[in-house]
Design an enzyme around this catalytic site. Structure first.
Site, mmCIF file in Angstrom:
data_model
loop_
_atom_site.group_PDB
_atom_site.id
_atom_site.type_symbol
_atom_site.label_atom_id
_atom_site.label_comp_id
_atom_site.label_asym_id
_atom_site.label_seq_id
_atom_site.Cartn_x
_atom_site.Cartn_y
_atom_site.Cartn_z
ATOM 1 N N TYR A 159 3.551 -1.676 -13.704
ATOM 2 C CA TYR A 159 4.841 -2.004 -13.288
ATOM 3 C C TYR A 159 5.921 -2.021 -13.868
ATOM 4 C CZ TYR A 159 1.836 -3.297 -9.167
ATOM 5 O OH TYR A 159 0.765 -3.325 -8.224
ATOM 6 N N LYS B 53 -2.363 2.544 -10.916
ATOM 7 C CA LYS B 53 -2.000 1.882 -9.677
ATOM 8 C C LYS B 53 -0.337 1.693 -10.016
ATOM 9 C CE LYS B 53 -2.068 -2.098 -6.791
ATOM 10 N NZ LYS B 53 -2.817 -3.340 -6.176
#
Ligand code: FBP
Length: 246
Positions: free
Chosen positions: A140, A171
């Site tokens: 992220y 992810k």
């Protein structure tokens, strides 16, 4: 240890929000980990993601579900307002004892502290692979230096970080645009790319997002709130699975 099949579309159920956000995401039903394990089983998820505490206390139910377990090795609360840093809470050995098929770790690229997370993740990745576990990396972009965490550039940067750091699955968060996701898929190379869910959306727009993810060539999704905050999570999981297969 149940295997995660990387050749099939990936549909992971994330439930580490109790630590990351606090119980604010929960209602009377989904605050209970047993309900989440039930959804994972009935919805035929590729894996279920817990921190070690839930994995320990609900070991019996997780085992009985037959769903592969992913233990998140680091985490943090949302209470600190400093530059993001998430450090290791538990170990690969502990994850193995708990019956995990994979371990997960979050790095915040762009944070002043990214090098500390990289260093810690590097050791985890080596150990997990030596022991035959898959490694899932949440990447992220976050911190003062990040203006738009889901710009095309930052999505691809996050995806590429997964490949560069040795993850089997990366992810990332997405802006939902097919061409941007597709560029991120290319950037991830042989690392499988899965997209995070985000805040609860109405079902039609969420399913549209899944269609775009499929069209862009991603390997699947790792979602939490959009599933377990849904009124009918099992039916929704079926719809997602059929879209990911098509
Ligand atoms: P959701 O589908 O509920 O967004 O979960 C995905 C996830 O990556 C969780 O694993 C994690 O707890 C959460 O998002 C963290 O999101 P953020 O750091 O943006 O609050």
């Amino acid at each position: 240890m149940k295997k995660i099949n990387l050749k099939k579309p990936l549909l992971f159920l994330a439930y580490d929000q109790g630590l990351e956000h606090g119980p604010t995401d929960f209602n009377d039903k989904n605050i209970d980990p047993k309900y989440i394990i039930h959804i994972a089983k009935k919805g035929k998820f590729s894996g279920i993601i817990f921190q070690k505490g839930i994995a320990e206390k609900y070991k019996k139910e997780i085992k009985a579900s037959g769903i592969p377990l992913i233990i998140k090795l680091n985490g943090k609360t949302s209470l600190t307002k400093r530059e993001p840093l998430s450090m290791q809470i538990t170990t690969v050995n502990e994850a193995i004892k708990l019956g995990a098929s994979a371990v997960g770790y979050t790095v915040y690229i762009g944070s002043r502290h990214e090098n500390r997370m990289f260093e810690e993740f590097g050791k985890i990745e080596e150990k997990a692979h030596a022991k035959g576990l898959l490694v899932i990396l949440w990447v992220y972009p976050r911190g003062k230096s990040i203006k738009n965490d889901v710009s095309k550039k930052n999505m691809a940067y996050a995806a590429r970080t997964g490949l560069e750091l040795g993850a089997d699955i990366v992810k990332i968060k997405s802006n939902g645009k097919v061409k941007d996701i597709s560029w991120a898929v290319k950037a991830a190379g042989r690392t499988n790319l899965v997209i995070a869910g985000g805040m609860k959306k109405n079902e039609a727009s969420f399913l549209n997002q899944i269609k775009n993810i499929k069209e862009a060539g991603a390997s699947g999704v790792a979602i939490g709130r959009n599933i377990w905050q849904s009124r009918n999570p099992i039916k929704l999981a079926q719809k997602i699975r059929s879209l990911l297969k098509n």
